[in-house]
Design a protein around this motif. Sequence first.
Motif, PDB file in Angstrom:
ATOM      1  N   TYR A   1       0.819  -1.211   0.000  1.00 21.15           N
ATOM      2  CA  TYR A   1       0.000   0.000   0.000  1.00 21.15           C
ATOM      3  C   TYR A   1       0.856   1.264   0.000  1.00 21.15           C
TER       4      TYR A   1
ATOM      5  N   ARG B   1       2.177   1.689  -3.664  1.00 23.62           N
ATOM      6  CA  ARG B   1       1.276   1.848  -4.809  1.00 23.62           C
ATOM      7  C   ARG B   1      -0.022   2.554  -4.476  1.00 23.62           C
TER       8      ARG B   1
ATOM      9  N   LEU C   1      -9.418  -0.193   5.871  1.00 30.31           N
ATOM     10  CA  LEU C   1      -8.911   0.375   4.638  1.00 30.31           C
ATOM     11  C   LEU C   1      -8.599  -0.768   3.698  1.00 30.31           C
TER      12      LEU C   1
ATOM     13  N   TYR D   1     -16.832   7.803   7.177  1.00 29.57           N
ATOM     14  CA  TYR D   1     -15.748   7.554   6.227  1.00 29.57           C
ATOM     15  C   TYR D   1     -15.096   8.869   5.881  1.00 29.57           C
TER      16      TYR D   1
ATOM     17  N   ILE E   1     -11.163  10.202   4.654  1.00 29.33           N
ATOM     18  CA  ILE E   1      -9.826   9.736   4.275  1.00 29.33           C
ATOM     19  C   ILE E   1      -8.808  10.093   5.342  1.00 29.33           C
TER      20      ILE E   1
ATOM     21  N   ASN F   1      -9.636   7.158   7.790  1.00 27.88           N
ATOM     22  CA  ASN F   1      -9.601   5.791   7.294  1.00 27.88           C
ATOM     23  C   ASN F   1      -8.334   5.472   6.520  1.00 27.88           C
ATOM     24  N   GLU F   2      -7.767   6.463   5.879  1.00 26.65           N
ATOM     25  CA  GLU F   2      -6.592   6.211   5.057  1.00 26.65           C
ATOM     26  C   GLU F   2      -5.616   7.341   5.354  1.00 26.65           C
TER      27      GLU F   2
ATOM     28  N   HIS G   1      -1.444   5.392  -6.864  1.00 30.53           N
ATOM     29  CA  HIS G   1      -2.754   5.930  -6.503  1.00 30.53           C
ATOM     30  C   HIS G   1      -2.612   6.659  -5.182  1.00 30.53           C
TER      31      HIS G   1
ATOM     32  N   ALA H   1      -5.044   9.241  -2.351  1.00 27.84           N
ATOM     33  CA  ALA H   1      -6.349   9.843  -2.066  1.00 27.84           C
ATOM     34  C   ALA H   1      -6.220  10.808  -0.905  1.00 27.84           C
TER      35      ALA H   1
ATOM     36  N   THR I   1     -13.729  12.578  -1.358  1.00 31.71           N
ATOM     37  CA  THR I   1     -12.445  11.965  -1.640  1.00 31.71           C
ATOM     38  C   THR I   1     -11.936  12.439  -2.982  1.00 31.71           C
TER      39      THR I   1
ATOM     40  N   SER J   1      -9.014  11.658  -5.502  1.00 26.37           N
ATOM     41  CA  SER J   1      -7.889  10.746  -5.667  1.00 26.37           C
ATOM     42  C   SER J   1      -7.335  10.868  -7.079  1.00 26.37           C
TER      43      SER J   1
END
Lengths: 327, 186, 372
Positions: free
Chosen positions: B62, B65, B119, C233, C235, C238-239, C306, C308, C315, C317
């Motif tokens: 992750y 990429r 995620l 949710y 980003i 969550n990310e 990729h 985001a 989001t 991205s």
Amino acid sequence: MNELIRLLAYMLGLAAFLGLNLAYLGWVERKGAGHIQRRTGPKDVGPYGLLQPLADGLKLMSKQLLIPANADRPLYMCAPILIMVPAVLLFVAIPFGEHLVPREFNFGLIMMFAFASVGGLSILIGGWGSGNKYSLIAGTRAVSQNVAYEIPMLITAINIVMITGSMDLNEIVRQQGSYFWQWNVFRLDKSILMPVSFLVFFICSLAETNRTPFDLGECEGELVAGYHTEYGGMGFGLFMMAEYANLVIGCSLTTILFLGGWQCPFGLFPGPHWFLIKMYFLIWCFVWIRWTYPRTTFWGLLNLSWKYLIPFSLVNLLLTALFIKVF
Amino acid sequence: MDRAKIKRELEKLAAEGLPAEQPQEVAPVAVQAEAEGEDKAKAKAKKEEDVPRKNGVIETEYAKRGTHLDVQINPDQVVRATEILDGEGMTLEMVTGVDWIKEGQFEVIYDYSYPGGQLFRVVVRARVDRNKPDVPTVCHIYGGANWHERETWELLGINFVGHPQLEHFLLPEDADFYPLRKDFKP
Amino acid sequence: MSTLAQSQLRETFELNIGPQHPATHGVLRIKVVMDGEYIDRAEPILGYIHRMHEKMGENRTWNQFWPNMGRLDYLSAIAYNHCYAGLVERAMGIVVPERAEYIRVITAELNRIQSHLLGFGAYIMDLGGFTPLMYAMDEREQILDLLESVTGSRLTYCYFRFGGVYNDIDDDFITGTRAFLKRFRPQIPMYHKLVTGNVILMDRLIGVGPVSAELCRKYGATGPVLRGSGVNYDIRRNEPYSVYPELDFDIPVYKECDSMARYMVRMDEMVQSCRIIEQALNKLPEGPVMAEKVPKSLKPPKGDYHYAVEAARGTFSMRTVSDGTNTSYRMRLRSPTYSNVSLFEEASRGMLLSDALAFLGSLDPVIPEMDR
């Protein structure tokens, strides 16, 4: 001969009063809007922007009057004139002072409502005659709104007629005594719900004159500019002036019916100055409300009238009748 | 959402799509590293050339990429893959088209993510022939694919079979060119 | 035809909510087939501001593509900058110094507040209340002045670079931001009292435009639209990227799925952004703002990448296919408004026209990012 001079004097006086009002109410609105929105309104043209209405008028008059291709020509040209005529005509019955009435009609109240309805018709004519779907939608909305809000207005006015026993506007003002607790809005001996019926009448005036929060006929943001989308130049100018004229009429009527017209609150010097003070205070309230509230939905608007105001005003009518009979 | 289940089902799907004569090399990177010596040398050689990637599932890193799973399938398996991912509650974020003019192929890339707590990003790719770019549409499963596929058709010319409204979207109605193609001359 | 059958025939007419319209936040055209006041079918037609940024991504080098990132969503340009910087840094393995990360977060959150202020003001203006727009603009100008002193642009920022930011922030900026936070914090309860508590506004927003979480998932809607439907949710949580894991903030989520919920999510997000900025200002370390040894001519390794981020609308991205040269082979931008507005067609069936426009406003569209 005397009569002729009197008539001429009134015509000139009213023309001047009306003209100044229509021009400068726009200034009041824009300045008020500016200060409510944390900015100054117009301030470049003349001191405090006082010559702004002059500039606006010149601009509007110098614009080309475009008639859209699929507009209905006679209707399109008639509508702005038709909407101004009742608004101007109504000034003939308004008592500015005890003896300062152009003509006393003993059916003055009914006459006012009758002519105000013609204004609603001309909005529809303007909307239809423009040949534009948006204008048509707006015109139909405005007519439904006008019809819906005339009813509680009339019923509340009937209350006043019952208390006073006359439809003559000057008589209504005379019968309210000098002191402010004798004004109709506070006469709880005639009906315990009098202040509330003043509020109902006020809301109905807001709706009749198509002001925010009830300005669905001309709402920008949804239908671009509603029933006067296709009007430019002086056609648009006439619609705006008619709106302000209706505003003045609506506020004068509210003052006369509820706030004692030309009576002074402390019984000192009754006269037209008190009438003007009260009327302008109400106009300021209209401007204030416009820039504070968003618009209601059309359904919400009609619901308010048919489901809340009309039943309430009917109940109020019965209550007033009861009070008059009993006390 | 079950990551292992998604991976399993997609691997199965990818394996079905492989042509019969090729050996099945559907294995994550970890397993590949345990290959024997000759395979290791072969793998290294393969990496150096531009060998077309076979259908299969690769677990990507992750941090490098930006996605977790990278799946390549045949174009006719796109709908099945979408159904698998839809069943697990993933959302389709975008549909990308890439013009590989040297290899004479278009690639359609579907990006999925999980809008819940964990995620998890999955990328599904499919390659079609440049002269006959037909890919079945997934807009009956994901409503959002409607606009993405329409735009991809309009800019690249990939035909999404079964799309209800393959009309011009961003370009003017009378445009008869595909701007994002590599051989587009304005 | 019998009179009963005749009266049941629905006569529909087509209305064009055209590209030039005060309520469509940009040049969006919606072709609406209406049955009286109800919408039968609404079809958004895009492309009025399509500038083909994706092709520009292929024709320009990585560094030359920077100005494009400011022009996509001009209200949330720093988030777009952040995504692009993060994308190439991820591809090349560049490590950004901590001070730069904190500066990125501070400017990104200021940008988010500014975007939500404009969204709030313009939305209430659509509904007929002209005053909150002016108040919101007042606050917004303060933020724009702050950001202009540091980035040089008033709205279309091109402030980040691969490896950091291009200009360090100075003490004026820090004191200015702290002063702004002090002035702005009490304003939000004022907006709630003036605007949110207004009966007419509540009538216009509550229950209007219900968008279920499932519909959001099918259309890929993110951001306040998704969080207003009860799905937690974001980003940033969550990310996580940049230094968000080290900062303490809440994600506002409302379950009602209507326009009021989306509006409240945005208002609460402004409060949370203030919290983030304050923490970031307190934790701001000293150090360089640019990574060392960033090659002038970037050549990321071959492959797909990729990244985001959470822009103000959802989001955002980017996916890039790099072929090892100094231009990208394919640059794909996924804008949140594109997915958010795509659910307008399905969600607006059977709505009143005024409600549909209120619903469109609550999705907070910015058309240049939709059309790219």
